[in-house]
Structure formats: C-alpha cells, structure tokens
Design a protein around this motif. Structure first.
Motif, PDB file in Angstrom:
ATOM      1  N   TYR A   1       0.877  -1.294   0.077  1.00  0.00           N
ATOM      2  CA  TYR A   1       0.210   0.076   0.100  1.00  0.00           C
ATOM      3  C   TYR A   1       0.586   1.065  -0.042  1.00  0.00           C
ATOM      4  O   TYR A   1       0.511   2.145  -0.782  1.00  0.00           O
ATOM      5  N   ILE A   2       2.034   1.240   0.711  1.00  0.00           N
ATOM      6  CA  ILE A   2       2.700   2.421   0.645  1.00  0.00           C
ATOM      7  C   ILE A   2       3.521   2.684  -0.570  1.00  0.00           C
ATOM      8  O   ILE A   2       3.472   3.622  -0.932  1.00  0.00           O
ATOM      9  N   ALA A   3       3.822   1.581  -0.973  1.00  0.00           N
ATOM     10  CA  ALA A   3       4.694   1.849  -2.302  1.00  0.00           C
ATOM     11  C   ALA A   3       3.517   2.282  -3.548  1.00  0.00           C
ATOM     12  O   ALA A   3       4.165   3.154  -4.183  1.00  0.00           O
ATOM     13  N   CYS A   4       2.399   1.743  -3.329  1.00  0.00           N
ATOM     14  CA  CYS A   4       1.372   2.229  -4.448  1.00  0.00           C
ATOM     15  C   CYS A   4       0.873   3.817  -4.067  1.00  0.00           C
ATOM     16  O   CYS A   4       0.735   4.234  -5.003  1.00  0.00           O
ATOM     17  N   LEU A   5       0.987   3.941  -2.988  1.00  0.00           N
ATOM     18  CA  LEU A   5       0.420   5.362  -2.466  1.00  0.00           C
ATOM     19  C   LEU A   5       1.560   6.313  -2.891  1.00  0.00           C
ATOM     20  O   LEU A   5       1.045   7.372  -3.543  1.00  0.00           O
ATOM     21  N   CYS A   6       2.716   5.952  -2.804  1.00  0.00           N
ATOM     22  CA  CYS A   6       3.837   6.802  -3.475  1.00  0.00           C
ATOM     23  C   CYS A   6       3.704   6.741  -4.764  1.00  0.00           C
ATOM     24  O   CYS A   6       3.854   8.085  -5.610  1.00  0.00           O
ATOM     25  N   TRP A   7       3.452   5.917  -5.862  1.00  0.00           N
ATOM     26  CA  TRP A   7       3.396   6.121  -6.972  1.00  0.00           C
ATOM     27  C   TRP A   7       2.205   6.951  -7.425  1.00  0.00           C
ATOM     28  O   TRP A   7       2.321   7.691  -8.456  1.00  0.00           O
TER      29      TRP A   7
ATOM     30  N   ILE B   1      -8.562   6.690  -3.636  1.00  0.00           N
ATOM     31  CA  ILE B   1      -9.578   5.908  -3.959  1.00  0.00           C
ATOM     32  C   ILE B   1      -8.448   4.986  -5.370  1.00  0.00           C
ATOM     33  O   ILE B   1      -8.793   3.519  -5.293  1.00  0.00           O
ATOM     34  N   SER B   2      -7.763   5.454  -5.982  1.00  0.00           N
ATOM     35  CA  SER B   2      -7.023   4.683  -7.157  1.00  0.00           C
ATOM     36  C   SER B   2      -6.227   3.882  -6.251  1.00  0.00           C
ATOM     37  O   SER B   2      -5.738   2.779  -6.916  1.00  0.00           O
ATOM     38  N   THR B   3      -5.493   4.203  -5.195  1.00  0.00           N
ATOM     39  CA  THR B   3      -4.542   3.357  -4.613  1.00  0.00           C
ATOM     40  C   THR B   3      -5.030   2.004  -3.922  1.00  0.00           C
ATOM     41  O   THR B   3      -4.734   0.934  -4.016  1.00  0.00           O
ATOM     42  N   ALA B   4      -6.534   2.494  -3.445  1.00  0.00           N
ATOM     43  CA  ALA B   4      -7.027   1.385  -2.651  1.00  0.00           C
ATOM     44  C   ALA B   4      -7.355   0.269  -3.937  1.00  0.00           C
ATOM     45  O   ALA B   4      -7.389  -0.947  -3.736  1.00  0.00           O
ATOM     46  N   ALA B   5      -8.013   0.692  -4.978  1.00  0.00           N
ATOM     47  CA  ALA B   5      -8.358  -0.011  -6.044  1.00  0.00           C
ATOM     48  C   ALA B   5      -6.989  -1.005  -6.622  1.00  0.00           C
ATOM     49  O   ALA B   5      -7.069  -2.219  -6.828  1.00  0.00           O
ATOM     50  N   ALA B   6      -5.889  -0.510  -6.785  1.00  0.00           N
ATOM     51  CA  ALA B   6      -4.701  -0.843  -7.486  1.00  0.00           C
ATOM     52  C   ALA B   6      -4.059  -1.941  -6.344  1.00  0.00           C
ATOM     53  O   ALA B   6      -3.831  -2.764  -6.775  1.00  0.00           O
ATOM     54  N   VAL B   7      -3.975  -1.573  -5.083  1.00  0.00           N
ATOM     55  CA  VAL B   7      -3.644  -2.542  -4.020  1.00  0.00           C
ATOM     56  C   VAL B   7      -4.335  -3.896  -4.117  1.00  0.00           C
ATOM     57  O   VAL B   7      -4.106  -4.753  -4.030  1.00  0.00           O
ATOM     58  N   ASN B   8      -5.807  -3.591  -3.817  1.00  0.00           N
ATOM     59  CA  ASN B   8      -6.629  -4.824  -4.003  1.00  0.00           C
ATOM     60  C   ASN B   8      -6.682  -5.624  -5.116  1.00  0.00           C
ATOM     61  O   ASN B   8      -6.514  -6.696  -5.321  1.00  0.00           O
ATOM     62  N   GLU B   9      -6.299  -5.150  -6.402  1.00  0.00           N
ATOM     63  CA  GLU B   9      -6.535  -5.778  -7.503  1.00  0.00           C
ATOM     64  C   GLU B   9      -4.997  -6.563  -7.437  1.00  0.00           C
ATOM     65  O   GLU B   9      -4.883  -7.656  -8.049  1.00  0.00           O
ATOM     66  N   PHE B  10      -3.857  -6.035  -7.198  1.00  0.00           N
ATOM     67  CA  PHE B  10      -2.504  -6.801  -7.152  1.00  0.00           C
ATOM     68  C   PHE B  10      -2.685  -7.909  -6.226  1.00  0.00           C
ATOM     69  O   PHE B  10      -2.246  -9.149  -6.990  1.00  0.00           O
ATOM     70  N   TRP B  11      -3.468  -7.747  -5.087  1.00  0.00           N
ATOM     71  CA  TRP B  11      -3.464  -9.039  -4.258  1.00  0.00           C
ATOM     72  C   TRP B  11      -4.746 -10.038  -4.676  1.00  0.00           C
ATOM     73  O   TRP B  11      -4.262 -11.348  -4.625  1.00  0.00           O
ATOM     74  N   LYS B  12      -5.409  -9.511  -5.538  1.00  0.00           N
ATOM     75  CA  LYS B  12      -6.494 -10.405  -5.878  1.00  0.00           C
ATOM     76  C   LYS B  12      -5.738 -11.299  -7.194  1.00  0.00           C
ATOM     77  O   LYS B  12      -6.135 -12.375  -7.193  1.00  0.00           O
ATOM     78  N   ILE B  13      -5.090 -10.511  -8.019  1.00  0.00           N
ATOM     79  CA  ILE B  13      -4.161 -11.298  -9.070  1.00  0.00           C
ATOM     80  C   ILE B  13      -3.300 -12.357  -8.526  1.00  0.00           C
ATOM     81  O   ILE B  13      -3.177 -13.279  -8.977  1.00  0.00           O
ATOM     82  N   ASN B  14      -2.810 -12.297  -7.318  1.00  0.00           N
ATOM     83  CA  ASN B  14      -1.820 -12.985  -6.621  1.00  0.00           C
ATOM     84  C   ASN B  14      -2.544 -14.007  -5.821  1.00  0.00           C
ATOM     85  O   ASN B  14      -1.944 -14.830  -5.302  1.00  0.00           O
TER      86      ASN B  14
END
Length: 220
Positions: A88-94, A117-130
């Motif tokens: 989450y920290i890495a994605c939020l920085c990005w 909003i964008s960060t939450a969606a990206a992080v959850n998608e990352f873990w969902k894909i994995n």
C-alpha cells in the motif's frame, strides 16, 4: 519507487539544478522547494493523503531526513508491518507522483481523495491477481505517528494549519483531549496566511494561547 529512492525523480528541485526549470518551488504550495521528500510526504496535499489513508500516518517534518530513510522503516526485513501495508505504501507513493505530474501538466489542483481511491483499487487488484489477500492487521509499533491519548491526568493539545493555493485561503485548528481521548476544547478559524508553513506557525501560536486556559493542568 527506485527513482524516488535513488533521488532521480524529476521534481522541480531536480529540474532546476539541471537548468530545466525556472524555479524550484513546489507547483502547489509555492512556499517550499519541491524535493522528493516535500512532494511525496511534506506538502500539505500529500500529508492529507497519508493521514486520510488506512494507515492514518501523521507526517512530522522533524522526523524526515530523507525519503529513502523514511521508506526503509517500513520495508526493512525486521519491520513489523504486513506485506499488504508495504504494498500500500509503495502504491500510494506511485499515485502521489502520478497525480502530481498530471496536475502539473493540466495546471490543476491535485485531488487527495482520488489518490486514495485509486490506490485502494490498485492494491486490492494486485493481491487479487496473486490469489492471496494477506492479513492487514496493523502494528502500532511502526505506526507510532497515529494520535494516542496522553497518560492519566494530562491534557493533550494538537494543532494544525493548512493552506490552499487554489483558493488562496488558510485555516488552522486546535483540539484538546484528556487521557480517555474525550474532547475537552477546540478552536478553528480561517486565517490570513500565504503558505502552509505560516498557517502552521499561526496554529502553534493559538495552541499556546489555548493552553493557558487550562490553568494548573499538566499539558502535552
């Protein structure tokens, strides 16, 4: 992230040093040099994002020596925080960097809510894909910037100031709480300031004035 950690992001400060920008001031607050630390952590709009995130981090400028040192606290092998929070920290920085760049290009104010909003969606998608959503229970040991009530018999007073470059407005707020976290007294006002730094100075001044109203109470 490697560009931020290596100090090669194209911030105003970096571009100015290469004679590629007319000045080194932050394009949003216009009161500080836009270093990597300022852009990702210390500018008013960035600090709102960190506090508004699930991590509820209060970024203290006095504790930031460099972005790399700050980031290492969270990703070190012995860090007690979860893999989810690290991602989450890495994605939020990005997303802060991406939003900053788009806003500068479009000459528009950045939207902290959209970043979250964008960060939450990206992080959850990352873990969902994995196919694995890790435990997201957060350790209080590392997130020691979160507000904590004072010890018994002590009144804790917090203050903050904010400045909107887009609206040319500044405001300050002060709140006092006891050891149970209960609200005791508060104060807020729109003030005459032309930078986030000045608004915070005015907030500190009002905090001292408010502290005098507690007479013999022990204050923090």
């Amino acid at each position: 992230m490697w560009k931020a950690l290596s100090g090669v992001l194209a911030t105003r400060e970096a571009l100015f040093s290469r004679k590629c920008a007319a000045d080194l001031l932050c394009p949003f607050c216009k009161s500080r040099s836009e270093s990597i630390e300022h852009m990702l952590l210390l500018c008013d709009w960035s600090r709102k994002i960190w506090y508004g995130s699930p991590l509820t981090l209060i970024i203290n400028p006095m504790h930031i020596s460099s972005f790399a040192n700050w980031y290492d606290l969270f990703v070190a092998d012995d860090s007690p925080i979860t893999d989810y929070d690290k991602s989450y920290i890495a994605c939020l920085c990005w997303n802060i960097w991406k939003t900053r760049s788009v806003s500068v290009f479009n000459a528009a104010a950045p939207n902290p809510s959209q970043v979250l909003i964008s960060t939450a969606a990206a992080v959850n998608e990352f873990w969902k894909i994995n196919h694995s959503l890790p435990n997201i229970t957060r350790s209080s040991e590392i997130f020691n910037s979160v507000w904590k009530p004072p010890d018994s018999g002590i009144v804790k007073i917090n203050c903050d100031g904010a400045f909107s470059e887009a609206k040319k407005m500044a405001a300050i707020g002060i709140i006092a709480c006891d050891s149970s976290g209960s609200f005791l007294k508060g104060w807020r006002k729109v003030v005459d300031a032309d930078s986030g730094f000045l608004s915070e100075l005015l907030a500190c001044k009002k905090e001292v004035q408010l502290a005098s109203e507690f007479n013999e109470a022990r204050l923090l």
